[in-house]
Design a protein around this motif. Structure first.
Motif, mmCIF file in Angstrom:
data_model
loop_
_atom_site.group_PDB
_atom_site.id
_atom_site.type_symbol
_atom_site.label_atom_id
_atom_site.label_comp_id
_atom_site.label_asym_id
_atom_site.label_seq_id
_atom_site.Cartn_x
_atom_site.Cartn_y
_atom_site.Cartn_z
ATOM 1 N N THR A 53 -11.123 4.695 -14.363
ATOM 2 C CA THR A 53 -10.388 4.168 -13.211
ATOM 3 C C THR A 53 -9.655 2.874 -13.560
ATOM 4 O OG1 THR A 53 -12.184 5.063 -11.888
ATOM 5 C CG2 THR A 53 -10.596 3.675 -10.753
ATOM 6 N N PHE A 57 -5.429 2.285 -13.448
ATOM 7 C CA PHE A 57 -4.758 1.251 -12.655
ATOM 8 C C PHE A 57 -4.386 0.010 -13.474
ATOM 9 C CE2 PHE A 57 -7.130 3.585 -9.362
ATOM 10 C CZ PHE A 57 -6.102 3.849 -8.473
ATOM 11 N N ILE A 61 -3.130 -3.814 -12.005
ATOM 12 C CA ILE A 61 -4.126 -4.850 -11.715
ATOM 13 C C ILE A 61 -3.633 -6.219 -12.198
ATOM 14 C CG2 ILE A 61 -6.504 -5.647 -12.149
ATOM 15 C CD1 ILE A 61 -7.277 -2.701 -12.610
ATOM 16 N N PRO A 62 -3.506 -7.210 -11.271
ATOM 17 C CA PRO A 62 -3.085 -8.553 -11.676
ATOM 18 C C PRO A 62 -4.142 -9.156 -12.610
ATOM 19 C CG PRO A 62 -3.091 -8.305 -9.287
ATOM 20 C CD PRO A 62 -3.780 -7.113 -9.836
ATOM 21 N N VAL A 65 -7.120 -11.524 -11.244
ATOM 22 C CA VAL A 65 -8.227 -10.991 -10.418
ATOM 23 C C VAL A 65 -8.817 -9.725 -11.031
ATOM 24 C CG1 VAL A 65 -7.440 -11.944 -8.224
ATOM 25 C CG2 VAL A 65 -6.644 -9.683 -8.932
ATOM 26 N N ILE A 69 -11.637 -6.896 -9.443
ATOM 27 C CA ILE A 69 -11.291 -5.488 -9.221
ATOM 28 C C ILE A 69 -12.243 -4.584 -10.004
ATOM 29 C CG2 ILE A 69 -9.465 -3.756 -9.512
ATOM 30 C CD1 ILE A 69 -8.730 -5.770 -7.395
ATOM 31 N N LEU A 72 -15.474 -4.290 -8.254
ATOM 32 C CA LEU A 72 -15.290 -3.427 -7.082
ATOM 33 C C LEU A 72 -15.362 -1.949 -7.486
ATOM 34 C CD1 LEU A 72 -14.312 -3.325 -3.988
ATOM 35 C CD2 LEU A 72 -12.097 -2.783 -4.990
ATOM 36 N N ILE A 73 -14.659 -1.607 -8.572
ATOM 37 C CA ILE A 73 -14.631 -0.214 -9.034
ATOM 38 C C ILE A 73 -16.036 0.239 -9.463
ATOM 39 C CG2 ILE A 73 -13.746 1.324 -10.837
ATOM 40 C CD1 ILE A 73 -11.158 -0.400 -10.789
ATOM 41 N N PHE A 76 -18.249 0.672 -6.490
ATOM 42 C CA PHE A 76 -17.791 1.862 -5.788
ATOM 43 C C PHE A 76 -18.482 3.114 -6.329
ATOM 44 C CE2 PHE A 76 -14.747 5.421 -5.773
ATOM 45 C CZ PHE A 76 -14.523 5.566 -4.409
ATOM 46 N N ILE A 79 -22.352 3.140 -5.679
ATOM 47 C CA ILE A 79 -22.733 3.432 -4.288
ATOM 48 C C ILE A 79 -22.485 4.911 -3.971
ATOM 49 C CG2 ILE A 79 -22.291 2.906 -1.857
ATOM 50 C CD1 ILE A 79 -21.561 0.044 -2.783
ATOM 51 N N ILE A 80 -21.369 5.455 -4.472
ATOM 52 C CA ILE A 80 -21.088 6.880 -4.248
ATOM 53 C C ILE A 80 -22.215 7.731 -4.846
ATOM 54 C CG2 ILE A 80 -19.579 8.805 -4.916
ATOM 55 C CD1 ILE A 80 -17.948 7.340 -3.071
ATOM 56 N N GLN B 3 3.626 -10.855 -11.620
ATOM 57 C CA GLN B 3 2.311 -10.972 -10.990
ATOM 58 C C GLN B 3 2.144 -12.316 -10.303
ATOM 59 O OE1 GLN B 3 -0.530 -9.964 -14.018
ATOM 60 N NE2 GLN B 3 -0.267 -7.794 -13.662
ATOM 61 N N TYR B 7 1.893 -10.987 -4.898
ATOM 62 C CA TYR B 7 1.536 -9.667 -5.420
ATOM 63 C C TYR B 7 0.021 -9.544 -5.580
ATOM 64 C CZ TYR B 7 0.906 -5.748 -8.563
ATOM 65 O OH TYR B 7 0.491 -4.582 -9.111
ATOM 66 N N PHE B 11 -2.021 -6.843 -3.586
ATOM 67 C CA PHE B 11 -2.651 -5.788 -4.381
ATOM 68 C C PHE B 11 -4.158 -5.770 -4.137
ATOM 69 C CE2 PHE B 11 -5.101 -4.416 -8.018
ATOM 70 C CZ PHE B 11 -4.553 -3.173 -8.280
ATOM 71 N N PHE B 15 -6.148 -2.686 -2.562
ATOM 72 C CA PHE B 15 -7.111 -2.019 -3.442
ATOM 73 C C PHE B 15 -8.508 -2.038 -2.814
ATOM 74 C CE2 PHE B 15 -9.270 -1.132 -7.466
ATOM 75 C CZ PHE B 15 -8.380 -0.240 -8.038
ATOM 76 N N PHE B 19 -10.662 1.282 -1.461
ATOM 77 C CA PHE B 19 -11.971 1.672 -1.995
ATOM 78 C C PHE B 19 -13.065 1.568 -0.944
ATOM 79 C CE2 PHE B 19 -12.034 2.461 -6.650
ATOM 80 C CZ PHE B 19 -10.664 2.510 -6.817
ATOM 81 N N LEU B 23 -15.471 4.490 0.653
ATOM 82 C CA LEU B 23 -16.935 4.326 0.723
ATOM 83 C C LEU B 23 -17.444 4.518 2.144
ATOM 84 C CD1 LEU B 23 -18.176 1.346 -1.456
ATOM 85 C CD2 LEU B 23 -18.571 3.784 -1.742
#
Lengths: 200, 203
Positions: A53, A57, A61-62, A65, A69, A72-73, A76, A79-80, B3, B7, B11, B15, B19, B23
Protein backbone atom coordinates in the motif's frame (compact mmCIF):
# COMPACT_ATOMS: atom_id res chain seq x y z
CA UNK A 1 9.83 -13.57 -7.08
CA UNK A 2 13.25 -12.06 -6.62
CA UNK A 3 15.62 -14.55 -4.98
CA UNK A 4 18.10 -11.83 -4.06
CA UNK A 5 15.59 -10.01 -1.87
CA UNK A 6 14.64 -13.28 -0.20
CA UNK A 7 18.23 -14.16 0.75
CA UNK A 8 18.89 -10.57 1.78
CA UNK A 9 15.86 -10.35 4.12
CA UNK A 10 15.94 -13.84 5.57
CA UNK A 11 19.70 -14.25 5.94
CA UNK A 12 22.16 -11.47 5.02
CA UNK A 13 20.26 -8.63 6.68
CA UNK A 14 17.75 -10.55 8.77
CA UNK A 15 15.50 -8.10 10.65
CA UNK A 16 16.20 -9.77 14.01
CA UNK A 17 19.86 -10.73 14.13
CA UNK A 18 21.28 -8.16 11.71
CA UNK A 19 18.98 -5.13 11.98
CA UNK A 20 17.93 -5.94 15.56
CA UNK A 21 14.36 -4.73 14.99
CA UNK A 22 11.17 -6.12 16.50
CA UNK A 23 13.05 -7.34 19.56
CA UNK A 24 10.24 -6.59 22.06
CA UNK A 25 7.95 -9.15 20.49
CA UNK A 26 10.85 -11.58 20.07
CA UNK A 27 11.23 -11.52 23.85
CA UNK A 28 7.54 -11.46 24.75
CA UNK A 29 5.75 -14.00 22.61
CA UNK A 30 8.27 -16.79 22.10
CA UNK A 31 7.62 -19.20 24.96
CA UNK A 32 5.04 -21.23 23.03
CA UNK A 33 5.45 -22.31 19.39
CA UNK A 34 1.74 -22.00 18.50
CA UNK A 35 1.52 -18.38 19.69
CA UNK A 36 4.80 -17.53 18.00
CA UNK A 37 3.67 -19.05 14.72
CA UNK A 38 0.37 -17.14 14.62
CA UNK A 39 2.04 -13.91 15.63
CA UNK A 40 4.73 -14.21 12.97
CA UNK A 41 2.15 -15.06 10.27
CA UNK A 42 0.27 -11.90 11.28
CA UNK A 43 3.44 -9.82 11.09
CA UNK A 44 4.36 -11.29 7.69
CA UNK A 45 0.94 -10.58 6.15
CA UNK A 46 0.79 -7.08 7.62
CA UNK A 47 4.33 -6.21 6.52
CA UNK A 48 3.59 -7.43 2.99
CA UNK A 49 0.27 -5.60 2.60
CA UNK A 50 1.35 -2.36 4.25
CA UNK A 51 4.53 -2.25 2.12
CA UNK A 52 2.38 -2.82 -0.96
CA UNK A 53 0.00 0.00 0.00
CA UNK A 54 2.79 2.42 0.88
CA UNK A 55 4.40 1.65 -2.47
CA UNK A 56 1.18 2.23 -4.43
CA UNK A 57 0.65 5.66 -2.84
CA UNK A 58 4.35 6.59 -2.62
CA UNK A 59 4.26 9.38 -5.20
CA UNK A 60 1.26 11.00 -3.48
CA UNK A 61 2.43 10.81 0.14
CA UNK A 62 3.98 14.15 1.27
CA UNK A 63 7.48 13.51 2.66
CA UNK A 64 7.02 15.36 5.92
CA UNK A 65 4.00 13.30 7.03
CA UNK A 66 5.04 10.01 5.45
CA UNK A 67 5.58 8.21 8.77
CA UNK A 68 2.17 9.22 10.10
CA UNK A 69 0.60 7.86 6.91
CA UNK A 70 2.61 4.64 7.23
CA UNK A 71 1.42 4.07 10.79
CA UNK A 72 -2.14 4.70 9.62
CA UNK A 73 -1.79 2.09 6.86
CA UNK A 74 -0.21 -0.46 9.24
CA UNK A 75 -2.92 0.04 11.90
CA UNK A 76 -5.55 -0.21 9.19
CA UNK A 77 -4.46 -3.70 8.16
CA UNK A 78 -3.99 -4.92 11.70
CA UNK A 79 -7.48 -3.78 12.74
CA UNK A 80 -9.04 -5.31 9.60
CA UNK A 81 -7.31 -8.63 10.32
CA UNK A 82 -8.47 -8.46 13.95
CA UNK A 83 -12.10 -7.77 12.97
CA UNK A 84 -12.18 -10.53 10.37
CA UNK A 85 -10.79 -13.00 12.89
CA UNK A 86 -13.41 -11.99 15.48
CA UNK A 87 -16.18 -12.38 12.94
CA UNK A 88 -15.28 -15.58 11.15
CA UNK A 89 -12.82 -17.32 13.46
CA UNK A 90 -13.86 -16.39 17.01
CA UNK A 91 -11.91 -19.32 18.49
CA UNK A 92 -8.61 -18.38 16.85
CA UNK A 93 -9.20 -14.75 17.75
CA UNK A 94 -9.73 -15.71 21.39
CA UNK A 95 -6.57 -17.79 21.58
CA UNK A 96 -4.54 -14.93 20.09
CA UNK A 97 -5.80 -12.42 22.64
CA UNK A 98 -3.74 -9.24 22.59
CA UNK A 99 -1.17 -10.50 20.08
CA UNK A 100 -2.97 -9.18 17.02
CA UNK A 101 -3.11 -5.59 18.24
CA UNK A 102 0.56 -5.74 19.21
CA UNK A 103 1.56 -6.26 15.57
CA UNK A 104 1.07 -2.50 15.02
CA UNK A 105 4.03 -1.75 17.27
CA UNK A 106 6.46 -4.03 15.44
CA UNK A 107 9.35 -1.91 14.14
CA UNK A 108 10.05 -4.24 11.22
CA UNK A 109 6.87 -3.21 9.41
CA UNK A 110 7.71 0.48 9.49
CA UNK A 111 11.35 -0.33 8.83
CA UNK A 112 10.45 -2.05 5.54
CA UNK A 113 8.03 0.74 4.60
CA UNK A 114 10.79 3.32 5.10
CA UNK A 115 13.71 1.33 3.71
CA UNK A 116 12.09 -0.24 0.68
CA UNK A 117 8.39 0.38 -0.02
CA UNK A 118 8.61 4.18 -0.19
CA UNK A 119 11.08 3.93 -3.10
CA UNK A 120 10.20 0.64 -4.85
CA UNK A 121 7.52 -0.58 -7.27
CA UNK A 122 4.51 -2.35 -5.64
CA UNK A 123 5.55 -5.92 -6.61
CA UNK A 124 9.02 -5.53 -5.13
CA UNK A 125 7.61 -3.86 -2.01
CA UNK A 126 5.14 -6.70 -1.40
CA UNK A 127 7.84 -9.36 -1.80
CA UNK A 128 10.25 -7.37 0.36
CA UNK A 129 7.64 -7.09 3.13
CA UNK A 130 6.76 -10.78 3.00
CA UNK A 131 10.39 -11.95 3.05
CA UNK A 132 11.21 -9.62 5.96
CA UNK A 133 8.34 -11.36 7.76
CA UNK A 134 9.81 -14.77 6.88
CA UNK A 135 13.18 -13.72 8.32
CA UNK A 136 11.45 -12.63 11.52
CA UNK A 137 9.49 -15.90 11.62
CA UNK A 138 12.60 -18.06 11.15
CA UNK A 139 14.46 -16.57 14.12
CA UNK A 140 11.45 -16.41 16.45
CA UNK A 141 10.44 -20.00 15.75
CA UNK A 142 13.99 -21.05 16.51
CA UNK A 143 13.91 -19.25 19.88
CA UNK A 144 10.42 -20.55 20.65
CA UNK A 145 11.51 -24.12 19.87
CA UNK A 146 14.10 -24.07 22.65
CA UNK A 147 11.96 -22.08 25.08
CA UNK A 148 8.93 -24.34 24.82
CA UNK A 149 11.01 -27.53 24.85
CA UNK A 150 13.07 -26.59 27.89
CA UNK A 151 10.43 -24.51 29.69
CA UNK A 152 7.46 -26.86 29.32
CA UNK A 153 8.87 -30.07 27.81
CA UNK A 154 6.42 -29.72 24.92
CA UNK A 155 6.43 -28.64 21.25
CA UNK A 156 3.24 -27.08 19.79
CA UNK A 157 1.59 -28.18 23.05
CA UNK A 158 2.48 -31.85 22.48
CA UNK A 159 4.54 -33.39 25.25
CA UNK A 160 8.01 -34.40 24.01
CA UNK A 161 9.90 -34.96 27.26
CA UNK A 162 7.91 -37.12 29.75
CA UNK A 163 6.79 -35.09 32.77
CA UNK A 164 8.20 -37.69 35.19
CA UNK A 165 11.82 -37.24 34.22
CA UNK A 166 11.68 -33.58 33.28
CA UNK A 167 12.37 -30.62 35.52
CA UNK A 168 11.14 -27.50 33.65
CA UNK A 169 13.59 -24.60 33.38
CA UNK A 170 11.61 -21.76 34.91
CA UNK A 171 13.78 -19.13 33.23
CA UNK A 172 12.81 -20.43 29.77
CA UNK A 173 9.19 -19.46 30.46
CA UNK A 174 10.06 -15.89 31.36
CA UNK A 175 11.29 -13.20 28.91
CA UNK A 176 14.98 -13.05 30.01
CA UNK A 177 15.63 -16.46 28.43
CA UNK A 178 14.73 -15.08 24.99
CA UNK A 179 17.32 -12.39 25.60
CA UNK A 180 20.03 -14.99 26.22
CA UNK A 181 18.91 -17.21 23.34
CA UNK A 182 18.88 -14.26 20.97
CA UNK A 183 22.37 -13.35 22.12
CA UNK A 184 23.54 -16.91 21.44
CA UNK A 185 21.94 -16.88 17.98
CA UNK A 186 23.66 -13.61 17.08
CA UNK A 187 26.94 -15.02 18.46
CA UNK A 188 26.65 -18.10 16.23
CA UNK A 189 25.35 -16.38 13.11
CA UNK A 190 27.61 -13.33 12.84
CA UNK A 191 30.93 -15.22 12.32
CA UNK A 192 29.23 -17.32 9.62
CA UNK A 193 28.01 -14.17 7.88
CA UNK A 194 31.46 -12.63 8.19
CA UNK A 195 33.00 -15.66 6.48
CA UNK A 196 30.51 -15.18 3.65
CA UNK A 197 31.83 -11.67 3.21
CA UNK A 198 28.90 -9.79 4.74
CA UNK A 199 29.86 -6.69 6.67
CA UNK A 200 28.78 -7.26 10.28
CA UNK B 1 5.70 16.86 -7.05
CA UNK B 2 4.66 20.03 -5.31
CA UNK B 3 4.30 19.35 -1.61
CA UNK B 4 3.32 22.59 0.08
CA UNK B 5 1.57 22.85 3.40
CA UNK B 6 -1.89 22.98 1.84
CA UNK B 7 -1.27 19.82 -0.16
CA UNK B 8 0.07 18.03 2.92
CA UNK B 9 -2.93 18.97 5.05
CA UNK B 10 -5.49 18.13 2.38
CA UNK B 11 -3.80 14.85 1.44
CA UNK B 12 -3.49 13.74 5.08
CA UNK B 13 -7.09 14.64 5.76
CA UNK B 14 -8.46 12.78 2.73
CA UNK B 15 -6.19 9.76 3.29
CA UNK B 16 -7.13 9.45 6.97
CA UNK B 17 -10.80 10.00 6.19
CA UNK B 18 -10.75 7.30 3.53
CA UNK B 19 -9.00 4.67 5.64
CA UNK B 20 -10.98 5.37 8.80
CA UNK B 21 -14.18 5.32 6.73
CA UNK B 22 -13.36 1.84 5.42
CA UNK B 23 -12.50 0.70 8.96
CA UNK B 24 -15.76 2.08 10.35
CA UNK B 25 -17.64 0.35 7.55
CA UNK B 26 -15.96 -3.00 8.21
CA UNK B 27 -16.55 -2.57 11.94
CA UNK B 28 -20.25 -1.81 11.46
CA UNK B 29 -20.82 -4.65 9.06
CA UNK B 30 -19.12 -7.21 11.33
CA UNK B 31 -20.45 -5.87 14.63
CA UNK B 32 -23.62 -7.95 14.79
CA UNK B 33 -21.68 -11.14 14.11
CA UNK B 34 -19.01 -10.30 16.67
CA UNK B 35 -21.62 -9.61 19.38
CA UNK B 36 -23.53 -12.78 18.53
CA UNK B 37 -20.28 -14.75 18.69
CA UNK B 38 -19.46 -13.27 22.09
CA UNK B 39 -22.91 -14.00 23.48
CA UNK B 40 -22.83 -17.56 22.22
CA UNK B 41 -19.33 -18.02 23.63
CA UNK B 42 -20.57 -16.78 27.02
CA UNK B 43 -23.53 -19.17 27.05
CA UNK B 44 -21.32 -22.04 25.97
CA UNK B 45 -18.82 -21.29 28.74
CA UNK B 46 -21.60 -20.96 31.31
CA UNK B 47 -23.02 -24.36 30.36
CA UNK B 48 -19.61 -25.99 30.40
CA UNK B 49 -18.97 -24.56 33.88
CA UNK B 50 -22.18 -26.28 35.00
CA UNK B 51 -21.05 -29.54 33.35
CA UNK B 52 -24.02 -29.38 30.99
CA UNK B 53 -23.24 -30.80 27.57
CA UNK B 54 -24.24 -28.78 24.54
CA UNK B 55 -22.54 -29.28 21.21
CA UNK B 56 -24.40 -27.39 18.50
CA UNK B 57 -25.30 -23.71 18.71
CA UNK B 58 -28.98 -24.67 18.86
CA UNK B 59 -28.28 -26.95 21.83
CA UNK B 60 -26.50 -24.15 23.63
CA UNK B 61 -29.46 -21.78 23.21
CA UNK B 62 -31.98 -24.40 24.42
CA UNK B 63 -29.98 -25.54 27.46
CA UNK B 64 -29.29 -21.92 28.38
CA UNK B 65 -32.99 -21.10 28.28
CA UNK B 66 -33.64 -23.92 30.77
CA UNK B 67 -31.43 -22.36 33.46
CA UNK B 68 -33.00 -20.55 36.37
CA UNK B 69 -31.91 -16.92 36.61
CA UNK B 70 -31.81 -15.24 40.03
CA UNK B 71 -30.87 -11.57 40.10
CA UNK B 72 -28.48 -10.57 42.91
CA UNK B 73 -27.42 -6.94 42.96
CA UNK B 74 -26.64 -6.02 39.40
CA UNK B 75 -25.55 -9.50 38.34
CA UNK B 76 -27.30 -12.80 37.87
CA UNK B 77 -26.87 -16.07 39.73
CA UNK B 78 -27.66 -19.06 37.55
CA UNK B 79 -29.16 -22.15 39.16
CA UNK B 80 -29.20 -25.58 37.59
CA UNK B 81 -30.36 -28.91 38.98
CA UNK B 82 -28.25 -31.78 37.78
CA UNK B 83 -28.73 -35.34 39.05
CA UNK B 84 -30.72 -34.12 42.08
CA UNK B 85 -27.98 -31.70 43.13
CA UNK B 86 -28.17 -27.96 42.75
CA UNK B 87 -25.32 -25.96 41.26
CA UNK B 88 -24.95 -22.20 41.32
CA UNK B 89 -22.94 -20.30 38.73
CA UNK B 90 -22.05 -16.66 38.70
CA UNK B 91 -20.25 -14.47 36.23
CA UNK B 92 -17.38 -12.63 37.92
CA UNK B 93 -14.98 -9.86 37.08
CA UNK B 94 -12.09 -8.69 39.18
CA UNK B 95 -8.77 -6.92 38.97
CA UNK B 96 -5.88 -8.83 37.44
CA UNK B 97 -2.34 -7.55 36.92
CA UNK B 98 -2.99 -5.53 33.74
CA UNK B 99 -6.75 -5.39 33.54
CA UNK B 100 -10.02 -7.02 34.40
CA UNK B 101 -10.27 -10.79 34.57
CA UNK B 102 -13.79 -12.02 33.90
CA UNK B 103 -15.19 -15.49 33.94
CA UNK B 104 -17.67 -17.87 35.51
CA UNK B 105 -17.48 -19.65 38.85
CA UNK B 106 -19.76 -22.61 39.52
CA UNK B 107 -20.12 -24.08 43.02
CA UNK B 108 -22.22 -26.71 44.76
CA UNK B 109 -25.27 -25.61 46.75
CA UNK B 110 -23.61 -26.13 50.15
CA UNK B 111 -20.50 -24.24 48.99
CA UNK B 112 -18.29 -27.19 49.83
CA UNK B 113 -16.85 -27.66 46.35
CA UNK B 114 -16.00 -25.71 43.24
CA UNK B 115 -17.67 -27.34 40.25
CA UNK B 116 -15.71 -25.45 37.63
CA UNK B 117 -14.06 -22.12 37.02
CA UNK B 118 -13.86 -20.71 33.51
CA UNK B 119 -12.01 -17.59 32.40
CA UNK B 120 -13.81 -15.66 29.66
CA UNK B 121 -11.64 -12.61 29.15
CA UNK B 122 -8.41 -11.20 30.58
CA UNK B 123 -5.49 -8.96 29.68
CA UNK B 124 -2.76 -10.84 31.54
CA UNK B 125 0.76 -11.20 30.13
CA UNK B 126 0.66 -13.68 27.23
CA UNK B 127 2.47 -16.90 28.11
CA UNK B 128 2.67 -16.05 31.81
CA UNK B 129 -0.43 -14.80 33.65
CA UNK B 130 -2.29 -15.29 30.38
CA UNK B 131 -2.14 -19.01 31.00
CA UNK B 132 -5.07 -18.75 33.44
CA UNK B 133 -7.34 -19.47 30.48
CA UNK B 134 -5.57 -22.75 29.74
CA UNK B 135 -7.18 -26.10 30.44
CA UNK B 136 -4.64 -27.35 33.01
CA UNK B 137 -5.05 -24.29 35.22
CA UNK B 138 -8.84 -24.26 35.23
CA UNK B 139 -8.94 -28.06 35.59
CA UNK B 140 -7.23 -27.69 38.97
CA UNK B 141 -10.33 -26.01 40.36
CA UNK B 142 -12.83 -28.58 39.10
CA UNK B 143 -14.02 -30.49 42.15
CA UNK B 144 -11.64 -28.68 44.48
CA UNK B 145 -12.91 -28.52 48.07
CA UNK B 146 -13.63 -25.06 49.44
CA UNK B 147 -12.10 -24.57 52.88
CA UNK B 148 -13.52 -21.70 54.96
CA UNK B 149 -14.91 -20.07 51.79
CA UNK B 150 -11.39 -19.82 50.36
CA UNK B 151 -9.20 -21.39 47.70
CA UNK B 152 -5.47 -20.82 48.16
CA UNK B 153 -3.26 -20.37 45.12
CA UNK B 154 0.10 -21.68 46.31
CA UNK B 155 3.62 -21.94 44.94
CA UNK B 156 5.39 -25.28 44.82
CA UNK B 157 9.15 -25.61 45.30
CA UNK B 158 11.17 -26.43 42.17
CA UNK B 159 11.05 -30.16 41.59
CA UNK B 160 7.90 -30.71 43.65
CA UNK B 161 5.18 -32.56 41.77
CA UNK B 162 2.61 -29.84 42.38
CA UNK B 163 -0.70 -30.03 44.19
CA UNK B 164 -3.01 -32.78 42.99
CA UNK B 165 -4.96 -33.04 46.26
CA UNK B 166 -8.54 -31.98 45.55
CA UNK B 167 -9.49 -31.84 49.23
CA UNK B 168 -7.05 -29.31 50.67
CA UNK B 169 -8.52 -26.15 49.13
CA UNK B 170 -5.24 -25.34 47.38
CA UNK B 171 -4.29 -25.07 43.73
CA UNK B 172 -0.93 -24.43 42.05
CA UNK B 173 0.07 -20.91 41.04
CA UNK B 174 1.50 -20.17 37.59
CA UNK B 175 5.29 -19.98 37.24
CA UNK B 176 6.42 -16.43 36.52
CA UNK B 177 2.96 -15.00 37.19
CA UNK B 178 2.84 -14.42 40.93
CA UNK B 179 0.61 -11.37 40.77
CA UNK B 180 -1.94 -12.92 38.43
CA UNK B 181 -2.05 -16.00 40.66
CA UNK B 182 -2.60 -13.78 43.71
CA UNK B 183 -5.33 -11.91 41.82
CA UNK B 184 -7.14 -15.18 41.10
CA UNK B 185 -7.06 -16.07 44.82
CA UNK B 186 -8.56 -12.68 45.70
CA UNK B 187 -11.24 -12.96 43.02
CA UNK B 188 -12.22 -16.45 44.17
CA UNK B 189 -12.40 -15.26 47.79
CA UNK B 190 -14.61 -12.28 46.91
CA UNK B 191 -16.90 -14.35 44.72
CA UNK B 192 -17.33 -17.09 47.28
CA UNK B 193 -18.29 -14.50 49.89
CA UNK B 194 -20.82 -12.96 47.49
CA UNK B 195 -22.39 -16.26 46.47
CA UNK B 196 -22.49 -17.41 50.09
CA UNK B 197 -24.27 -14.30 51.33
CA UNK B 198 -26.67 -14.45 48.38
CA UNK B 199 -27.58 -18.07 49.09
CA UNK B 200 -27.88 -17.47 52.83
CA UNK B 201 -29.95 -14.37 52.14
CA UNK B 202 -32.54 -16.79 50.82
CA UNK B 203 -33.03 -16.86 47.10
Amino acid sequence: MNKGIFIENVWRSNPIFMQVLGICSALAVTNLLTNTFTMTIGVTVTTGLSSLTVSIFKSLIPRRVRMIIQVLIISFYVIIVDLLLQTFFPDISKSLGPYVGLIITNCIIMGRAEACAISSPPGTALWDGLTAGFGYMAVLMCIAFFRELLGFGTLFGIRIIPAEIFLPWTIMVTPPSAFFLLGIIIWIVKPILKKQGVEV
Amino acid sequence: MKQGLTYTVIFTFIFCFLFVFILAFVNQSTRAYVLANQELAFKRTLLSSLDIEASTDQDVQERYAELERLPIGDTILYRASIDNSVIYAKQFSGAGLWGTISGILAVTEDLSQVVNMRVIAHNETPGLGGRIDEEWFQEQLSGERIVDLEIDVTKANPGDPGDSDKTNGEIDAITGATRTSDAIAVILYDELQLISSAIRGGL
